[in-house]
Design a protein around this motif. Structure first.
Motif, PDB file in Angstrom:
ATOM      1  N   ALA A 179      -7.661  -5.038  24.655  1.00  0.00           N
ATOM      2  CA  ALA A 179      -6.445  -5.564  24.039  1.00  0.00           C
ATOM      3  C   ALA A 179      -6.402  -7.085  24.140  1.00  0.00           C
ATOM      4  CB  ALA A 179      -5.214  -4.966  24.706  1.00  0.00           C
ATOM      5  N   ILE A 180      -6.142  -7.721  23.020  1.00  0.00           N
ATOM      6  CA  ILE A 180      -5.897  -9.162  22.994  1.00  0.00           C
ATOM      7  C   ILE A 180      -4.423  -9.331  22.649  1.00  0.00           C
ATOM      8  CG2 ILE A 180      -6.433 -11.357  21.888  1.00  0.00           C
ATOM      9  CD1 ILE A 180      -9.229 -10.158  21.280  1.00  0.00           C
ATOM     10  N   ILE A 181      -3.703 -10.007  23.533  1.00  0.00           N
ATOM     11  CA  ILE A 181      -2.259 -10.150  23.404  1.00  0.00           C
ATOM     12  C   ILE A 181      -1.917 -11.627  23.346  1.00  0.00           C
ATOM     13  CG2 ILE A 181      -0.026  -9.649  24.460  1.00  0.00           C
ATOM     14  CD1 ILE A 181      -1.500  -7.284  25.880  1.00  0.00           C
ATOM     15  N   GLU A 182      -1.155 -12.027  22.303  1.00  0.00           N
ATOM     16  CA  GLU A 182      -0.755 -13.419  22.129  1.00  0.00           C
ATOM     17  C   GLU A 182       0.722 -13.496  21.793  1.00  0.00           C
ATOM     18  OE1 GLU A 182      -3.070 -14.915  18.900  1.00  0.00           O
ATOM     19  OE2 GLU A 182      -4.979 -14.371  19.809  1.00  0.00           O
ATOM     20  N   THR A 183       1.361 -14.544  22.245  1.00  0.00           N
ATOM     21  CA  THR A 183       2.732 -14.796  21.830  1.00  0.00           C
ATOM     22  C   THR A 183       2.699 -15.601  20.537  1.00  0.00           C
ATOM     23  OG1 THR A 183       2.867 -16.775  23.206  1.00  0.00           O
ATOM     24  CG2 THR A 183       3.714 -14.733  24.151  1.00  0.00           C
ATOM     25  N   LEU A 184       3.691 -15.414  19.705  1.00  0.00           N
ATOM     26  CA  LEU A 184       3.791 -16.139  18.429  1.00  0.00           C
ATOM     27  C   LEU A 184       4.785 -17.276  18.548  1.00  0.00           C
ATOM     28  CD1 LEU A 184       3.754 -13.184  15.905  1.00  0.00           C
ATOM     29  CD2 LEU A 184       1.880 -14.693  16.512  1.00  0.00           C
ATOM     30  N   ALA A 243       8.709 -13.539  24.226  1.00  0.00           N
ATOM     31  CA  ALA A 243       8.645 -13.999  22.841  1.00  0.00           C
ATOM     32  C   ALA A 243       8.053 -12.903  21.957  1.00  0.00           C
ATOM     33  CB  ALA A 243       7.779 -15.258  22.772  1.00  0.00           C
ATOM     34  N   PRO A 244       8.131 -13.082  20.633  1.00  0.00           N
ATOM     35  CA  PRO A 244       7.447 -12.138  19.744  1.00  0.00           C
ATOM     36  C   PRO A 244       5.943 -12.114  20.048  1.00  0.00           C
ATOM     37  CG  PRO A 244       8.951 -13.515  18.499  1.00  0.00           C
ATOM     38  CD  PRO A 244       8.897 -14.075  19.895  1.00  0.00           C
ATOM     39  N   ILE A 245       5.321 -10.937  19.885  1.00  0.00           N
ATOM     40  CA  ILE A 245       3.934 -10.736  20.318  1.00  0.00           C
ATOM     41  C   ILE A 245       3.069 -10.218  19.179  1.00  0.00           C
ATOM     42  CG2 ILE A 245       2.501  -9.307  21.836  1.00  0.00           C
ATOM     43  CD1 ILE A 245       4.787  -9.509  23.878  1.00  0.00           C
ATOM     44  N   LYS A 246       1.819 -10.676  19.201  1.00  0.00           N
ATOM     45  CA  LYS A 246       0.775 -10.207  18.275  1.00  0.00           C
ATOM     46  C   LYS A 246      -0.296  -9.532  19.124  1.00  0.00           C
ATOM     47  CE  LYS A 246      -2.836 -12.199  15.380  1.00  0.00           C
ATOM     48  NZ  LYS A 246      -3.389 -13.456  14.851  1.00  0.00           N
ATOM     49  N   THR A 247      -0.756  -8.335  18.704  1.00  0.00           N
ATOM     50  CA  THR A 247      -1.792  -7.631  19.453  1.00  0.00           C
ATOM     51  C   THR A 247      -2.989  -7.304  18.558  1.00  0.00           C
ATOM     52  OG1 THR A 247      -0.899  -5.431  18.994  1.00  0.00           O
ATOM     53  CG2 THR A 247      -0.103  -6.529  20.981  1.00  0.00           C
ATOM     54  N   ASP A 263       3.770   1.539  26.034  1.00  0.00           N
ATOM     55  CA  ASP A 263       4.701   1.979  27.084  1.00  0.00           C
ATOM     56  C   ASP A 263       4.196   1.591  28.474  1.00  0.00           C
ATOM     57  OD1 ASP A 263       6.464   3.004  25.253  1.00  0.00           O
ATOM     58  OD2 ASP A 263       5.891   5.099  25.558  1.00  0.00           O
ATOM     59  N   SER A 264       2.880   1.617  28.657  1.00  0.00           N
ATOM     60  CA  SER A 264       2.300   1.238  29.948  1.00  0.00           C
ATOM     61  C   SER A 264       2.476  -0.250  30.244  1.00  0.00           C
ATOM     62  CB  SER A 264       0.805   1.570  29.983  1.00  0.00           C
ATOM     63  OG  SER A 264       0.601   2.939  29.826  1.00  0.00           O
ATOM     64  N   LEU A 265       2.506  -1.063  29.182  1.00  0.00           N
ATOM     65  CA  LEU A 265       2.591  -2.513  29.359  1.00  0.00           C
ATOM     66  C   LEU A 265       4.026  -3.029  29.471  1.00  0.00           C
ATOM     67  CD1 LEU A 265      -0.214  -3.645  26.882  1.00  0.00           C
ATOM     68  CD2 LEU A 265      -0.379  -3.287  29.339  1.00  0.00           C
ATOM     69  N   ASN A 266       5.021  -2.157  29.204  1.00  0.00           N
ATOM     70  CA  ASN A 266       6.423  -2.556  29.340  1.00  0.00           C
ATOM     71  C   ASN A 266       6.718  -2.985  30.771  1.00  0.00           C
ATOM     72  OD1 ASN A 266       7.143  -2.096  26.689  1.00  0.00           O
ATOM     73  ND2 ASN A 266       7.991  -0.071  27.076  1.00  0.00           N
ATOM     74  N   ASP A 267       7.455  -4.076  30.907  1.00  0.00           N
ATOM     75  CA  ASP A 267       7.871  -4.635  32.204  1.00  0.00           C
ATOM     76  C   ASP A 267       6.701  -5.113  33.062  1.00  0.00           C
ATOM     77  OD1 ASP A 267      10.620  -4.189  31.700  1.00  0.00           O
ATOM     78  OD2 ASP A 267      10.424  -2.108  32.372  1.00  0.00           O
ATOM     79  N   VAL A 268       5.494  -5.146  32.515  1.00  0.00           N
ATOM     80  CA  VAL A 268       4.334  -5.659  33.235  1.00  0.00           C
ATOM     81  C   VAL A 268       3.799  -6.886  32.509  1.00  0.00           C
ATOM     82  CG1 VAL A 268       2.013  -5.158  34.074  1.00  0.00           C
ATOM     83  CG2 VAL A 268       3.747  -3.366  34.094  1.00  0.00           C
ATOM     84  N   ILE A 269       3.414  -6.717  31.257  1.00  0.00           N
ATOM     85  CA  ILE A 269       2.901  -7.818  30.438  1.00  0.00           C
ATOM     86  C   ILE A 269       4.006  -8.397  29.569  1.00  0.00           C
ATOM     87  CG2 ILE A 269       1.212  -8.470  28.672  1.00  0.00           C
ATOM     88  CD1 ILE A 269      -0.013  -7.749  31.425  1.00  0.00           C
ATOM     89  N   TRP A 270       4.843  -7.530  29.002  1.00  0.00           N
ATOM     90  CA  TRP A 270       5.976  -7.970  28.199  1.00  0.00           C
ATOM     91  C   TRP A 270       7.225  -7.226  28.622  1.00  0.00           C
ATOM     92  CZ3 TRP A 270       2.057  -6.122  24.371  1.00  0.00           C
ATOM     93  CH2 TRP A 270       2.063  -4.741  24.232  1.00  0.00           C
ATOM     94  N   ASP A 271       8.386  -7.727  28.152  1.00  0.00           N
ATOM     95  CA  ASP A 271       9.645  -7.067  28.506  1.00  0.00           C
ATOM     96  C   ASP A 271       9.731  -5.679  27.885  1.00  0.00           C
ATOM     97  OD1 ASP A 271      10.678  -9.164  30.065  1.00  0.00           O
ATOM     98  OD2 ASP A 271      11.474 -10.186  28.297  1.00  0.00           O
ATOM     99  N   ASP A 272       9.460  -5.582  26.583  1.00  0.00           N
ATOM    100  CA  ASP A 272       9.564  -4.310  25.883  1.00  0.00           C
ATOM    101  C   ASP A 272       8.644  -4.321  24.672  1.00  0.00           C
ATOM    102  OD1 ASP A 272      11.213  -2.445  23.740  1.00  0.00           O
ATOM    103  OD2 ASP A 272      11.424  -1.761  25.815  1.00  0.00           O
ATOM    104  N   LYS A 331       9.107  -3.475  21.764  1.00  0.00           N
ATOM    105  CA  LYS A 331       9.732  -3.834  20.491  1.00  0.00           C
ATOM    106  C   LYS A 331       9.466  -5.306  20.144  1.00  0.00           C
ATOM    107  CE  LYS A 331      14.250  -4.732  22.514  1.00  0.00           C
ATOM    108  NZ  LYS A 331      15.602  -4.229  22.655  1.00  0.00           N
ATOM    109  N   GLN A 332       8.927  -6.064  21.093  1.00  0.00           N
ATOM    110  CA  GLN A 332       8.563  -7.457  20.842  1.00  0.00           C
ATOM    111  C   GLN A 332       7.305  -7.579  19.991  1.00  0.00           C
ATOM    112  OE1 GLN A 332       9.478  -8.161  25.376  1.00  0.00           O
ATOM    113  NE2 GLN A 332       8.458  -9.917  24.488  1.00  0.00           N
TER     114      GLN A 332
END
Length: 132
Positions: free
Chosen positions: A127-132, A52-56, A96-105, A107-108
């Motif tokens: 880092a605080i990561i949330e889906t919108l 989903a779209p992400i807020k950091t 770039d480090s979090l791609n395919d680990v925490i999120w798909d890409d 660009k989200q």
């Protein structure tokens, strides 16, 4: 989700081109950062990664250079870090480090708040990561 990485933040470097046209070469500090982040992310892989779209909300704690005087170190400790590198290069390295680990890409990421702060000692990334 809150993530803390005990690693000195490093800005992403541009790929370097060799005489023979290869573009797979990055600066050694960035390569070392990518390798270390890979180790730190083992066991943290989300299954499946966020789609989903992400807020950091990210804080890069940059170590104060050892060459700074004790007085200057005391003055800048805990303040905003100015003049080191562009903030977006630090973001790019982390994203770039979090791609395919925490999120798909990365660009989200559609909303973000990021800061660079001085720290006396070991650097880290919060880092605080949330889906919108």
């Amino acid at each position: 989700m809150k993530l803390i990485f005990d690693i000195d933040p490093v800005p992403a470097s541009r790929p370097r081109v060799t005489r023979w046209g290869n573009t797979d070469y990055y600066e050694k500090t960035y390569e070392a950062f990518r390798t270390e982040m890979g180790k730190l992310l083992r066991g943290r892989r989300l299954n499946p990664p966020m789609s989903a779209p992400i807020k950091t909300d990210i804080t890069f704690w940059i170590p104060i250079p050892k060459s700074y005087s004790k007085k200057k170190r005391t003055e800048i400790k805990g303040t905003h870090c100015v003049g080191i590198s562009y903030i977006d290069n630090f973001e790019k390295a982390l994203y770039d480090s979090l791609n395919d680990v925490i999120w798909d890409d990365d660009k989200q990421v559609v909303e973000h708040r990021t800061r660079k702060m001085w720290i006396d000692g070991q650097g880290k990334i919060e880092a605080i990561i949330e889906t919108l």
